[in-house]
Design an enzyme around this catalytic site. Structure first.
Site, PDB file in Angstrom:
ATOM      1  N   GLU A  34       0.824  -1.211   0.000  1.00  0.00           N
ATOM      2  CA  GLU A  34       0.000   0.000   0.000  1.00  0.00           C
ATOM      3  C   GLU A  34       0.858   1.260   0.000  1.00  0.00           C
ATOM      4  O   GLU A  34       0.539   2.243  -0.662  1.00  0.00           O
ATOM      5  CB  GLU A  34      -0.947   0.007   1.211  1.00  0.00           C
ATOM      6  N   CYS A  43     -12.896   1.662 -15.945  1.00  0.00           N
ATOM      7  CA  CYS A  43     -13.274   3.071 -15.759  1.00  0.00           C
ATOM      8  C   CYS A  43     -11.996   3.909 -15.723  1.00  0.00           C
ATOM      9  O   CYS A  43     -11.697   4.593 -14.750  1.00  0.00           O
ATOM     10  CB  CYS A  43     -14.067   3.227 -14.465  1.00  0.00           C
ATOM     11  N   CYS A  57     -16.967   1.653 -21.198  1.00  0.00           N
ATOM     12  CA  CYS A  57     -18.251   1.595 -20.492  1.00  0.00           C
ATOM     13  C   CYS A  57     -19.055   0.343 -20.843  1.00  0.00           C
ATOM     14  O   CYS A  57     -19.836  -0.146 -20.025  1.00  0.00           O
ATOM     15  CB  CYS A  57     -19.072   2.852 -20.784  1.00  0.00           C
ATOM     16  N   CYS A 105     -24.845   4.370 -13.817  1.00  0.00           N
ATOM     17  CA  CYS A 105     -23.839   5.429 -13.863  1.00  0.00           C
ATOM     18  C   CYS A 105     -24.411   6.708 -14.452  1.00  0.00           C
ATOM     19  O   CYS A 105     -24.813   6.753 -15.616  1.00  0.00           O
ATOM     20  CB  CYS A 105     -22.631   4.970 -14.670  1.00  0.00           C
TER      21      CYS A 105
END
Length: 354
Positions: free
Chosen positions: A36, A191, A198, A207
């Site tokens: 992370e 995305c 899409c 959306c």
DNA sequence: GAGCCGTGGAC
DNA sequence: TGTCCAAGGCT
């Protein structure tokens, strides 16, 4: 509460998500944490080789806590944002000394560790401990800004607040580990920032940006600001044995804590460099030879790097061995130098083109 | 709140 | 070639 958004996303994830990233193997809090931190503002493909090498060298939090900070920094060389490496090292000591070598499981305790903020704490909680926590990284911001047609730049507090609220509302109780990976994967592979796919999106029907044909408007872009231009001298001092003088940079600021070429104040003119070199480095030098300089762009400014060779005329004894050292090129590169300096020493012609 | 902190990929 | 920005956090 699990809503349809999460269900659709999880179904998509089972088939199309990324299930085999290096930190998914032998999953534990330490590996998730290191991944992370490396992934902050850094793309997955860039991180992977660094993560593998870092884990081979520092397999546990104890190995990291007990290592010299120079060793940690050299494994970070080329990744950028070197405060992350110094904070990682410091936090490893905190985990060992304050938490008995075991990572705390609640976000508040995790955020007490240097370098862990709200988003990273939540990611560790969800990824390592499987407990419910909402994340909001760059991918999630983009997905949610489009899904809910949230206007404005996410750097603005009000926009960020709305996005956090949406993130919290969508995060399910079940399968949190998979859900957090799923929404990041959707942002990274479907995305995307430009030309989102899409038709491949599992939540297309809900959306708002897609319904309006305005995916390109979300998230709002950062206000433009001109980058200032700065200039600096980079000194290449080479002795008769082919060794180069290196200087450790101050702990804060650009390339903090890294070894690099000595830098001289741009206020000095070319004819003053020999004297500046003697004052700052304690070396007697002859006439400077300018090499073709290049411009390097950082996030906030452009830096004109002007390399200059200065022949050593006196002895090469260093007065401050903690700050200065003479090394051969390959030894210097093993220290972990800033990327532009590394190119300058390995491929000077390439560096000049930067 | 705003500036600072790196590098490389995508366009 | 220049711009944008990516699994953010600290000062």
């Amino acid at each position: 509460m699990t809503d349809r958004f999460a269900d659709k996303l999880l179904t998509w994830y089972d088939q199309h998500g990324r299930h085999d990233l290096p930190w998914h193997h032998d999953r534990n809090a330490y590996r998730v944490w290191v991944s992370e931190i490396m992934l902050q503002q850094t793309q997955v493909a860039t991180v992977i080789p660094y993560f593998e090498a870092f884990m081979a060298r520092f397999p546990t939090v104890h190995d990291l806590a007990g290592a010299p900070v120079d060793d940690v920094l050299s494994h970070w060389s080329g990744l950028g944002y070197y405060a992350r490496a110094r904070n990682l090292h410091k936090a490893a000591k905190q985990v060992v000394e304050e938490f008995g070598g075991k990572f705390p499981q609640d976000p508040e305790a995790l955020e007490s560790l240097t370098g862990i903020g709200r988003s990273t704490a939540a990611a560790i909680v969800a990824q390592a401990f499987g407990k419910r926590a909402a994340i909001l990284d760059g991918n999630v911001k983009r997905v949610l800004a489009r899904y809910h047609a949230v206007p404005g730049w996410p750097g603005q507090t009000a926009v960020l607040k709305r996005l956090w609220e949406h993130a919290e509302a969508h995060t399910p109780e079940e399968r949190v580990t998979d859900y957090t990976q799923a929404i990041m994967d959707l942002g990274a592979t479907v995305c995307t920032r430009s030309r989102p796919d899409c038709e491949a999106c599992p939540v297309k029907s809900g959306c708002q940006a897609h319904a309006r044909g305005e995916t390109a408007l979300y998230p709002g872009s950062r206000p433009k600001k001109a980058k200032p231009e700065k200039t600096t001298w980079m000194v290449i001092l080479e002795d008769s044995d082919g060794r180069i003088l290196l200087e450790r940079r101050p702990p804060s600021g650009i390339w903090g804590g890294l070894w690099s070429l000595p830098e001289l104040d741009p206020a000095f003119g070319p004819e003053e460099l020999s004297e500046a070199c003697e004052q700052q480095l304690g070396m007697n030098c002859g006439d400077p030879e300018l090499i073709s300089g290049f411009r390097h762009t950082f996030s906030h400014y452009h830096l004109h790097i002007q390399p200059v060779r200065l022949p050593v005329t006196g002895n090469t004894t260093v007065s401050d061995s903690d700050r200065l050292c003479w090394l051969h090129r390959d030894e210097a590169l093993a220290l972990g130098l800033p990327a532009p300096i590394r190119s300058l020493l390995t491929e000077p012609e390439q560096a000049a083109l930067l």
